[in-house]
Motif scaffolding. Structure first.
Motif, short mmCIF file in Angstrom:
data_model
loop_
_atom_site.label_atom_id
_atom_site.label_comp_id
_atom_site.label_asym_id
_atom_site.label_seq_id
_atom_site.Cartn_x
_atom_site.Cartn_y
_atom_site.Cartn_z
N TRP A 488 2.00 -1.41 0.68
CA TRP A 488 0.66 -0.92 1.04
C TRP A 488 0.25 0.25 0.15
O TRP A 488 -0.93 0.38 -0.21
CB TRP A 488 0.65 -0.48 2.51
N GLU A 489 1.19 1.11 -0.21
CA GLU A 489 0.89 2.22 -1.14
C GLU A 489 0.39 1.67 -2.47
O GLU A 489 -0.63 2.14 -3.01
CB GLU A 489 2.15 3.04 -1.39
N ALA A 490 1.13 0.72 -3.00
CA ALA A 490 0.75 0.15 -4.31
C ALA A 490 -0.61 -0.54 -4.22
O ALA A 490 -1.43 -0.47 -5.15
CB ALA A 490 1.83 -0.83 -4.78
N LEU A 491 -0.87 -1.20 -3.09
CA LEU A 491 -2.15 -1.88 -2.89
C LEU A 491 -3.29 -0.87 -2.78
O LEU A 491 -4.39 -1.09 -3.31
CB LEU A 491 -2.06 -2.73 -1.61
N ALA A 492 -3.01 0.26 -2.11
CA ALA A 492 -4.04 1.31 -2.00
C ALA A 492 -4.43 1.82 -3.39
O ALA A 492 -5.61 2.11 -3.64
CB ALA A 492 -3.51 2.44 -1.14
N GLU A 493 -3.43 1.95 -4.27
CA GLU A 493 -3.72 2.41 -5.64
C GLU A 493 -4.64 1.42 -6.35
O GLU A 493 -5.54 1.81 -7.10
CB GLU A 493 -2.41 2.57 -6.43
N VAL A 494 -4.41 0.13 -6.14
CA VAL A 494 -5.26 -0.90 -6.75
C VAL A 494 -6.69 -0.76 -6.25
O VAL A 494 -7.65 -0.76 -7.04
CB VAL A 494 -4.72 -2.31 -6.44
N PHE A 495 -6.85 -0.63 -4.93
CA PHE A 495 -8.20 -0.52 -4.35
C PHE A 495 -8.90 0.77 -4.79
O PHE A 495 -10.09 0.78 -5.08
CB PHE A 495 -8.12 -0.57 -2.83
N GLU A 496 -8.13 1.86 -4.83
CA GLU A 496 -8.73 3.14 -5.19
C GLU A 496 -9.20 3.13 -6.64
O GLU A 496 -10.28 3.64 -6.96
CB GLU A 496 -7.72 4.27 -4.96
N GLU A 497 -8.41 2.52 -7.51
CA GLU A 497 -8.81 2.45 -8.91
C GLU A 497 -10.05 1.59 -9.09
O GLU A 497 -10.88 1.83 -9.98
CB GLU A 497 -7.65 1.89 -9.75
N ALA A 498 -10.19 0.57 -8.21
CA ALA A 498 -11.36 -0.31 -8.27
C ALA A 498 -12.54 0.29 -7.50
O ALA A 498 -13.58 -0.37 -7.35
CB ALA A 498 -11.02 -1.68 -7.70
N ARG A 499 -12.39 1.52 -6.98
CA ARG A 499 -13.43 2.24 -6.22
C ARG A 499 -13.81 1.52 -4.93
O ARG A 499 -14.91 1.62 -4.44
CB ARG A 499 -14.67 2.48 -7.07
N ASN A 500 -12.85 0.79 -4.41
CA ASN A 500 -13.02 0.14 -3.10
C ASN A 500 -12.46 1.10 -2.05
O ASN A 500 -11.33 1.00 -1.61
CB ASN A 500 -12.26 -1.20 -3.09
N ARG A 501 -13.30 2.09 -1.68
CA ARG A 501 -12.84 3.18 -0.81
C ARG A 501 -12.40 2.68 0.57
O ARG A 501 -11.41 3.18 1.14
CB ARG A 501 -13.95 4.23 -0.66
N THR A 502 -13.10 1.71 1.11
CA THR A 502 -12.80 1.23 2.46
C THR A 502 -11.41 0.62 2.54
O THR A 502 -10.58 0.98 3.39
CB THR A 502 -13.85 0.20 2.91
N ASP A 503 -11.13 -0.33 1.63
CA ASP A 503 -9.81 -0.98 1.65
C ASP A 503 -8.71 -0.02 1.23
O ASP A 503 -7.58 -0.10 1.71
CB ASP A 503 -9.81 -2.21 0.74
N ALA A 504 -9.03 0.89 0.32
CA ALA A 504 -8.03 1.88 -0.09
C ALA A 504 -7.64 2.76 1.09
O ALA A 504 -6.46 3.02 1.34
CB ALA A 504 -8.58 2.73 -1.23
N GLN A 505 -8.68 3.23 1.84
CA GLN A 505 -8.39 4.08 3.00
C GLN A 505 -7.54 3.34 4.02
O GLN A 505 -6.56 3.87 4.55
CB GLN A 505 -9.70 4.54 3.64
N ARG A 506 -7.89 2.09 4.32
CA ARG A 506 -7.12 1.30 5.29
C ARG A 506 -5.68 1.12 4.83
O ARG A 506 -4.75 1.17 5.63
CB ARG A 506 -7.78 -0.07 5.48
N SER A 507 -5.49 0.91 3.54
CA SER A 507 -4.14 0.70 3.01
C SER A 507 -3.32 1.98 3.09
O SER A 507 -2.13 1.93 3.44
CB SER A 507 -4.22 0.22 1.55
N TRP A 508 -3.95 3.14 2.77
CA TRP A 508 -3.23 4.41 2.89
C TRP A 508 -2.82 4.66 4.34
O TRP A 508 -1.70 5.10 4.61
CB TRP A 508 -4.08 5.58 2.40
N VAL A 509 -3.72 4.37 5.26
CA VAL A 509 -3.43 4.58 6.68
C VAL A 509 -2.29 3.68 7.13
O VAL A 509 -1.36 4.12 7.84
CB VAL A 509 -4.69 4.33 7.55
#
Length: 539
Positions: A488-509
């Motif tokens: 999930w951490e690695a996935l959050a990094e992917v979403f954050e880099e793609a500026r997908n804040r919603t999915d990044a936040q969910r993944s970090w949580v």
């Protein structure tokens, strides 16, 4: 009994028994009311009624522990309370010490002057009413190292088939000598277990008791190894003890095998301790090794280390070099996971020495890789890479395909650390192909933790997301929370880099929640990252 029952509709009788008295319900229309044990609070209240509330209030913790040791059974509580009342100078903590030794617990509950107060007598009423085969089953159940067990373990212990064992267990439940808290799982109360142990010591030979225990320990060993083959089919395999006529569980997938392990985990730990204490040293070192992957994937860190320490001592007592090396290797893994690098290095080096003498290339290769992982975490990338290359050579020479894949994956991380992202992707993909061909689901998912970030760094975000999502699903099915959190951490990094804040936040949580379950201090940091993404972006 029946002639004494009232014949008039204006009268009724209350009949108490440790048996179900099914005939009264069938013939006389009696209504059965099953009384449960007292709650902890009710049990302590009963103690206070006999010995005085002030004495209980003075030592409340001891009173609750005493109630627990009595199993919240009114009769046992009454006997203990009378015993305490007759010795006003004895503290409740003092009496508690007398009760703690299981072998002498029934002695502490016995009142020599009143036979009806002796818990042995009460239990014997039910025990002596059983037929010989049921009495034997009850006695042998006292040899099980933990209170709760399944039908398979009981069948191994008694040397009988599962169907007949299930019938006998339920007959013992009807006689109130066992409980069935859920279908197919049975519980023997501590006091009844102590009574059963006394009975088997008095009525069964030492040879028959040891044979029964060894059959049961063998069942746990073989059942665990079946689960190992489903979860990590290419993990370290050691020779087992003969299976005899054991009726073993069938696991259709990894989720089922992990579910069985979580259900039996306390029994497995208790069985390992019992095997060691009874000198069954071969099972005592083999069982921790076969269960190793369960403890690691389930993140049961303290137990993981404890069982391998027992396994090491058992192997050393036998002079079994394979057992010593196998448990030393697992202790190295446990120390590495816990951040004890010096301890891990020592255990790995001791493993390596023995593995080379034995010619065990599986142990040699994975130990070299383990040493490399420690150097990698200490930022000594040159030494780490050299050890990974050596491990790869050993695995290829020995024909260990999973080992080869794991070494390639480690080299992939080394390449990424050195900035060679293309080489990192190439090596990661080679490892993935090996694991998929074996097939080995968990190891395939593990590649994503290295391959996913490398793909992200190379601008291949969609591929990174796909492989990491697959990894998340796999780790969840294997109940490997730590690896799932990392994915999930690695996935959050992917979403954050793609500026997908919603999915990044969910993944970090989600990663933070998993770390929180593991009591990992990383959770706070990830919650903070999620909180920052929840805020509106600055212009």
């Amino acid at each position: 009994m029946r002639p004494l029952l009232p014949a008039s509709s204006g009268c009724f009788a209350v009949i108490t028994s440790r048996s179900r008295l099914a005939g009264l319900g069938t013939r006389e229309g009696a209504a059965r009311v099953t009384l449960d044990i007292l709650s902890p609070e009710e049990a302590v209240e009963l103690l206070g009624q006999v010995i005085g509330p002030a004495r209980v209030a003075a030592e409340p913790d001891a009173a609750f522990q005493m109630a627990d040791l009595c199993g919240h059974l009114p009769l046992a509580l009454r006997v203990v309370a009378e015993h305490a009342a007759s010795r006003p100078a004895l503290s409740l903590n003092g009496l508690l010490e007398e009760l703690r030794d299981e072998r002498h617990r029934l002695d502490a509950l016995a009142d020599r002057e009143d036979e009806l107060s002796d818990v042995r007598t009460v239990f014997s009423w039910s025990y002596r009413a059983l037929d010989p085969e049921l009495r034997r089953t009850f006695r042998l159940l006292g040899l099980h190292p933990a209170p709760e067990f399944g039908i398979g373990a009981a069948a191994a212990l008694t040397g009988t088939g599962e169907r007949g064992t299930a019938r006998r267990l339920r007959e013992l439940t009807s006689a109130h000598l066992l409980q069935e808290p859920k279908d197919g799982r049975f519980r023997l109360h501590d006091l009844l277990r102590a009574y059963a142990l006394e009975c088997t010591s008095a009525e069964d030979t030492q040879h028959s008791r040891i044979r029964a225990v060894r059959q049961m320990l063998g069942w746990y060993l073989h059942a665990t190894d079946r689960g190992r083959k489903v979860i990590l089919p290419h993990s370290h395999e050691v020779p087992l003890v003969p299976a005899a006529q054991l009726s073993l569980p069938v696991f259709l997938d990894a989720a089922q095998a992990m579910g069985w392990f979580e259900q039996e985990r306390q029994n497995l730990v208790a069985a390992m301790r019992q095997a060691y204490e009874l000198g069954q040293y071969d099972i005592a070192w083999k069982l921790p090794v076969t269960a190793d992957g369960f403890f690691e994937l389930g993140s049961h860190w303290p137990e993981w280390k404890e069982v391998h320490q027992l396994g090491l001592e058992a192997a050393q007592a036998l002079g079994d070099a394979l057992g010593e090396a196998s448990n030393l290797f697992c202790l190295g893994d446990a120390a590495w996971r816990g951040g004890g690098y010096e301890e891990a290095l020592e255990n790995y080096h001791r493993t390596l020495d023995i593995a080379r003498i034995l010619g065990d290339t599986w142990l040699e290769g994975f130990t070299l890789r383990g040493l490399g992982l420690i150097h990698e975490e200490q930022n000594d990338f040159s030494e780490a890479n050299a050890l990974f290359v050596k491990a790869l050579e050993v695995f290829r020479d020995g024909g260990w395909r999973r080992g080869e894949g794991m070494a390639l994956l480690s080299l992939s991380r080394s390449a990424r650390a050195a900035g060679d992202i293309e080489q990192a992707i190439t090596l990661g993909q080679q490892a993935t192909r090996i694991f998929e061909a074996l097939p080995d689901e968990w190891s395939t998912a593990w590649t994503a933790l290295s391959l996913g970030p490398a793909l992200r760094q190379r601008g291949r975000a969609a591929e990174a997301e796909t492989c990491l999502r697959r990894a998340v699903d796999t780790f969840a099915r294997f109940t490997d929370r730590q690896s799932e959190a990392m994915a999930w951490e690695a996935l959050a990094e992917v979403f954050e880099e793609a500026r997908n804040r919603t999915d990044a936040q969910r993944s970090w949580v989600r990663a933070a929640q998993l770390y929180e379950l593991l009591r990992h201090d990383k959770s706070a940091e990830l919650y903070e990252r999620a909180a920052r993404l929840a805020s509106p972006p600055e212009d």
